[in-house]
Design an enzyme around this catalytic site. Structure first.
Site, short mmCIF file in Angstrom:
data_model
loop_
_atom_site.label_atom_id
_atom_site.label_comp_id
_atom_site.label_asym_id
_atom_site.label_seq_id
_atom_site.Cartn_x
_atom_site.Cartn_y
_atom_site.Cartn_z
CE LYS A 147 38.97 50.27 34.49
NZ LYS A 147 39.04 49.37 35.69
CD GLU B 158 36.40 47.18 37.12
OE1 GLU B 158 37.38 47.36 36.25
OE2 GLU B 158 36.36 47.84 38.32
CB CYS C 287 36.06 50.97 37.71
SG CYS C 287 37.01 50.91 39.37
#
Length: 510
Positions: free
Chosen positions: A188, A91, A221
Site C-alpha cells: 500500500k 483489508e 483502501c
C-alpha cells in the site's frame, strides 16, 4: 442491500466459528454479452486483538490470525462451491488494526516476490510463513484468492530510509491463483493517517496480472483517493477490474463506501471488487461488486454484525462492451448554460457549511422545483430539479467546493452536490445524515469542472444506491432517467483534480 430484477437472492446459513452467518448470493439471470465470470467479495467482522498496543509472541499472534483465517476459509470454500472464479477479502482481515510498529511485528511474514512456487507443496522454502502456506493450500478450491496481510523486509543503515528496527513493514495484498501460486503482491502506497505501524514503498507499485477472465489490478483502501496507483491502473494500463481490500470508515454525506466506490467504478470505466471490513463502532461497513454501468451487488448495514458474502457475474472485459461509457466532457453542458450559472442573483439563502472539514458554498433549494446555481472559486454548479411531495422537515441545498482537502489526507477536490441537511437548521447542512423522506421526480446536475476525473453519485435514504435510475451524458451532466424510487440523500458530481495535489510525503513514522 441491492438486488435488481436481474438477480435472485438466496440466503444460506453457514456456520463460522460457532455462529450462523447469512451469505448473500446473487446469481445472474441475464447473461453478459461478452465472456463473463463469477466474482465474489466477503465482508468480514474481524476477530480483534484484546489489546493491539501490548506486544505478543509470534505464537500468540498466529492464534489470532488463525481465527480470522478460519472464517475467511469458510467463505472461500462456499464461494468456490458456487462456481466463483475469484474472491476478495478485506483489508486488515487477518489481524485487525490500531497497532504500534512494535506490536504489529509478530504478525508480519516475509512475503516473497510472486513466483511459480506453490507454498503449500513446498513448506519451509521461505522464511516461516504459516499464514501464506495456509492460504496457498486453498488451491483445492480452484479459485483466485485475494487477502490483505503484512509484509516485512530487512534493511540496514546504508539505507537512509531504513526504520530503526531494521525492517520495513508494509500493509500488503497478496493474490493466489486457482493452483495456489502466489501471482501478485502489492504494498500500500497511500497510508491512512492512523497507520503509523507501516511504511510505504519508495515508489508506487502498479501491480497487475493476467487471468483467463481479464487483466486485473490491485490497490488498497485510501489508494483510491489518489492518482498513484489507482488512476494509472484504470486509465493508462486499462485493467479490466480492480481488486480492492479496504477497511473503510463511512464518511457521509459524500464518502460512504458503497457510494464512492460505485461512483469510482463508473467514472473510471472498470469493474471494482470492494471487500470492506465490518465494525459498526467505527462506521466500517459497505462492500460491493461494481461495474462501469452500475452496481451488480452490494451490501450496507449498520445493524448486522455477521460476515456477508456477495457473489455475482461480471463482464470480463468491460472496455470492449458496446455499452462502454464514452469519454465525457465534464464542462461542456455547464459551458452552454454559463450565463445562468455565473450571473447569480442577490439571495439571502447563500451561506457556508462544512462537509468533512471542507468549507462548502451553499444555496437553499426552497421551492419544490426550479433551478439553482452556486459558485466557489473557479467551479460553478447548476441544478434543475423537481421534488415529489417535498416534506417540510427535508431541507435541501445545492453546494460547491473547489479547494484542497487537508484533513486525513491532502487532495484537491471540485464538487457539485445536492444534499439533504441534517435538520431544518441551516447550520447543520453538510453534517452526516442517513435518512430522508422526499423523492425526486427529475434532476439535472452539472458543473464547470477543471478536471476530467469526476465520479457521479446518487444516494438514497438508508445509504442505498440507485442503479439504473440515472446516467451521465457525454456533455457532462448527470440526469435522472426516472422518478427516484426512494427518498434522496444526495446527488453529487465528485471531482478529483490530481494535478493540484501536493507531493506524496512520509505518512508513517519509521
Amino acid at each position: 442491500m441491492y438486488t435488481s430484477t436481474y438477480y435472485e437472492v438466496l440466503t444460506l446459513p453457514v456456520p463460522m466459528v460457532g455462529q450462523l452467518v447469512p451469505l448473500l448470493v446473487l446469481s445472474a439471470v441475464e447473461a453478459c454479452a461478452l465472456d463473463g465470470y463469477v466474482a465474489a467479495v466477503y465482508k468480514h467482522n474481524v476477530v480483534l486483538s484484546e489489546d493491539a498496543e501490548v506486544p505478543v509472541s509470534p505464537e500468540e499472534a498466529l492464534v489470532l490470525m488463525d481465527k480470522n483465517t478460519a472464517i475467511l476459509e469458510m467463505a472461500i470454500k462456499e464461494t468456490a462451491r458456487q462456481g466463483a472464479h475469484i474472491i476478495v477479502t478485506p483489508e486488515d482481515g487477518i489481524y485487525s488494526w490500531i497497532f504500534t510498529r512494535e506490536t504489529i511485528y509478530p504478525y508480519r511474514e516475509d512475503i516473497p516476490d510472486p513466483k511459480v512456487d506453490i507454498l503449500c507443496t513446498d513448506p519451509g522454502k521461505f522464511e516461516p510463513s504459516p499464514v501464506l502456506e495456509r492460504l496457498s493450500c486453498l488451491r483445492n478450491n480452484s479459485i483466485y484468492v485475494v487477502v490483505n496481510t503484512g509484509d516485512k523486509k530487512p534493511c540496514n543503515s546504508s539505507d537512509l530510509r531504513c526504520p530503526s528496527n531494521g525492517h520495513y513493514q508494509y500493509n500488503t495484498n497478496v493474490v493466489f491463483d486457482s493452483e495456489g501460486k502466489l501471482v501478485a503482491r502489492y504494498h500500500k502506497y497511500n497510508l491512512f493517517v492512523t497507520e503509523k505501524q507501516f511504511n510505504y514503498p519508495k515508489d508506487p507499485e502498479f501491480v497487475t496480472f493476467n487471468t483467463s477472465f481479464g487483466y486485473l489490478g490491485i490497490f488498497t483502501c485510501a489508494d483510491i483517493l489518489y492518482h498513484d496507483p489507482a488512476v494509472v491502473l484504470a486509465r493508462r494500463l486499462q485493467v479490466d477490474a480492480i481488486l480492492f481490500p479496504t477497511a473503510w470508515g463511512n464518511t457521509l454525506p459524500l464518502l460512504s463506501a458503497v457510494q464512492f466506490h460505485s461512483a469510482w467504478a463508473m467514472g473510471m470505466g472498470a469493474n471494482f471488487l470492494s471487500a470492506n471490513t465490518h465494525n459498526s463502532t467505527l462506521d466500517m461497513t459497505g462492500s460491493g461488486i461494481y461495474a462501469p454501468d452500475g452496481p451488480k451487488a452490494y451490501y450496507y448495514s449498520t445493524e448486522v454484525e455477521n460476515g456477508h458474502l456477495l457473489v455475482t457475474e461480471l463482464c470480463s472485459r468491460p472496455h470492449l462492451s458496446p455499452d462502454y461509457l464514452a469519454a465525457v466532457n465534464w464542462k461542456l453542458y455547464a459551458s452552454s448554460i454559463e450565463h445562468s450559472i455565473c450571473q447569480l442573483p442577490s439571495n439571502d439563502h447563500y451561506f457556508s457549511g462544512v462537509v468533512y472539514h471542507d468549507l462548502f458554498s451553499f444555496t437553499e433549494l426552497g421551492e419544490p422545483k426550479g433551478n439553482g446555481a452556486i459558485c466557489q472559486q473557479d467551479l460553478c454548479c447548476h441544478l434543475s430539479y423537481k421534488m415529489a411531495e417535498k416534506q417540510k422537515d427535508d431541507v435541501y441545498v445545492l453546494g460547491a467546493f473547489d479547494g484542497l482537502h487537508i484533513v486525513e489526507g491532502d487532495y484537491y477536490l471540485q464538487i457539485c452536490t445536492l444534499l439533504r441537511c441534517k435538520s431544518t437548521d441551516l447550520d447543520m447542512c453538510g453534517q452526516p445524515v442517513e435518512t430522508a423522506e422526499t423523492k425526486s421526480e427529475m434532476f439535472s446536475l452539472s458543473g464547470m469542472f477543471g478536471t476530467n476525473y469526476v465520479f457521479p453519485e446518487v444516494l438514497y435514504s438508508g445509504v442505498q444506491l440507485a442503479p439504473g435510475e440515472f446516467e451521465v451524458l457525454n456533455d457532462g451532466h448527470l440526469i435522472s432517467q426516472t422518478s427516484t424510487l426512494k427518498p434522496v440523500l444526495s446527488i453529487t458530481l465528485f471531482g478529483r483534480w490530481y494535478e493540484k495535489d501536493p507531493p506524496h510525503t512520509e505518512q508513517a513514522s519509521p
